[in-house]
Design a protein around this motif. Structure first.
Motif, PDB file in Angstrom:
ATOM      1  N   CYS A 184       0.754  -1.092  -0.201  1.00 35.63           N
ATOM      2  CA  CYS A 184      -0.100  -0.048   0.051  1.00 35.63           C
ATOM      3  C   CYS A 184       0.808   1.088   0.059  1.00 35.63           C
ATOM      4  O   CYS A 184       0.396   2.161  -0.533  1.00 35.63           O
TER       5      CYS A 184
ATOM      6  N   LYS B  19      -4.398  -1.407 -11.532  1.00 40.67           N
ATOM      7  CA  LYS B  19      -5.113  -2.399 -10.929  1.00 40.67           C
ATOM      8  C   LYS B  19      -6.519  -2.624 -11.075  1.00 40.67           C
ATOM      9  O   LYS B  19      -7.166  -1.603 -11.429  1.00 40.67           O
TER      10      LYS B  19
ATOM     11  N   ASN C  27      -8.656  -2.499  -3.794  1.00 42.39           N
ATOM     12  CA  ASN C  27      -8.122  -1.479  -3.306  1.00 42.39           C
ATOM     13  C   ASN C  27      -7.877  -1.633  -1.756  1.00 42.39           C
ATOM     14  O   ASN C  27      -8.543  -0.690  -0.855  1.00 42.39           O
TER      15      ASN C  27
ATOM     16  N   GLN D 209      -6.473  -1.203   2.081  1.00 48.21           N
ATOM     17  CA  GLN D 209      -5.678  -0.280   2.880  1.00 48.21           C
ATOM     18  C   GLN D 209      -4.419  -0.400   3.722  1.00 48.21           C
ATOM     19  O   GLN D 209      -3.951   0.164   4.094  1.00 48.21           O
TER      20      GLN D 209
END
Length: 362
Positions: free
Chosen positions: A13, A56, A61, A63
């Motif tokens: 990330c 992506k 997504n 975190q």
């Protein structure tokens, strides 16, 4: 059917996860030095082409790293019955764009240590790649020997974008280390820009869609270079893996290469056999991106021309925008077991069947 995904990307990330694995001067460069993006971005040379939607999948997504792993399991590994995933990183391949080979390899080494500590212990299905910066082959070879004995590291991985074709003797220290450690050498799409030569013939295209279509040009150069420069005569146990560069062009290239060799073989007296024979014995390709012509028989003819039942290995490219799902890959009858798992097990010889996989799955 036993399934090996030969190209599964483990993201971070933030590149700041590398901080604990960088030391001294290189940590100072990473913290205080120039980057090409906001805080947490990875140092690399600028690309000329930017994906208009991002690389992506929109539904991936995470975190944090725990969520990243959970999503990989939920939306890929468990969903598709993946028995083994070869982790190929992502941004670390950009080290090939940097001019300073020492900093480049320090970043790659930090990623390798992060992989060993933070990813491989998470799941017995995971095997990793030793990422190198090929700008300085001697430094890269040191990294291969540093980590090459680890049982969960199954290949040495570099960007397809390089300063010269991979058959050049400049890279021989890398191949010597690969052979010594019993590891294949792989190249992966990515790492364009910076110090690398333009990966396209006749100059730069305008649009990302053009650039993405033309990227197999560099793979063609490397395949021909590796064979014609006698790499496999000098290193007869070396395997070379080409990841994410398409496959439909391979058979016509081999036909042309054999024809040129027969006519001009005195130029390369070290080659004892037709070039295609070296290809079939030493070079493997991943399926993604597998071309999708309107008539399936056209693709199958191309696959048969490269002896795809032996030379192809399944790859998903998770979680990129153009990820290939198992259900979308249609192969000639009788090929599935070899392409989806068997060829990878023959190539990545360190893989062992996870304890969680039943005997019937083998």
């Amino acid at each position: 059917m036993f399934i090996v995904d030969s190209d599964c990307h483990n993201y971070w990330c933030s590149a700041d996860v590398l901080l604990p694995y960088l030391k001294g001067w290189w940590k100072d460069c990473f913290v205080r030095g120039e980057r090409t993006g906001p805080a947490g971005s990875f140092p690399h040379g600028h690309r000329a082409w930017f994906h208009p939607e991002g690389f992506k999948r929109a539904d991936i997504n995470p975190q944090n790293e725990d969520e990243n792993y959970a999503l990989m399991c939920e939306r890929h590994l468990d969903l598709n019955g993946i028995d083994i995933a070869i982790l190929t990183g992502d941004e670390p391949l950009e080290v090939s764009t940097l001019g300073n080979p020492h900093f480049a390899q320090a970043l790659a080494s930090a990623y390798n240590d992060w992989l060993l500590e933070q990813w491989l212990p998470r799941d017995e299905r995971f095997y990793g790649s030793i990422i190198i910066a090929p700008q300085d082959a001697t430094i890269a070879a040191q990294e291969i020997r540093r980590l090459g004995a680890h049982s969960r590291l199954v290949q040495v991985l570099a960007s397809h974008a390089s300063t010269m074709p991979y058959g050049d003797p400049h890279y021989h220290p890398i191949y010597e280390a690969c052979v010594e450690m019993g590891l294949p050498f792989a190249i992966h799409l990515g790492g364009n820009g910076g110090i690398n030569a333009m990966p396209f013939a006749n100059g730069a295209p305008r649009y990302f869609s053009e650039a993405h279509t033309l990227l197999p040009q560099s793979a063609q150069t490397h395949v021909v270079s590796m064979i014609m420069n006698g790499v496999f005569e000098k290193y007869p146990t070396l395997k070379f893996i080409v990841i994410e560069c398409g496959v439909s062009w391979v058979a016509p290239l081999l036909w042309r290469l054999d024809t040129e060799w027969r006519a001009l073989r005195k130029e390369t007296p070290w080659l004892k056999r037709p070039p295609s024979e070296y290809f079939f014995e030493h070079i493997r390709f991943t399926t993604q991106p597998l071309e999708q012509p309107d008539k399936l028989e056209h693709l199958w003819a191309c696959l048969e021309g490269m002896n795809g039942k032996q030379t192809l290995m399944f790859a998903s490219d998770y979680p990129h925008w153009d990820q290939d799902h198992i259900s979308s890959i249609r192969l000639p009858a009788g090929w599935d077991e070899a392409v989806f798992g068997g060829n990878a097990l023959d190539t990545y010889t360190r893989i062992t069947v996870p304890r969680s996989v039943s005997a019937t799955a083998n």
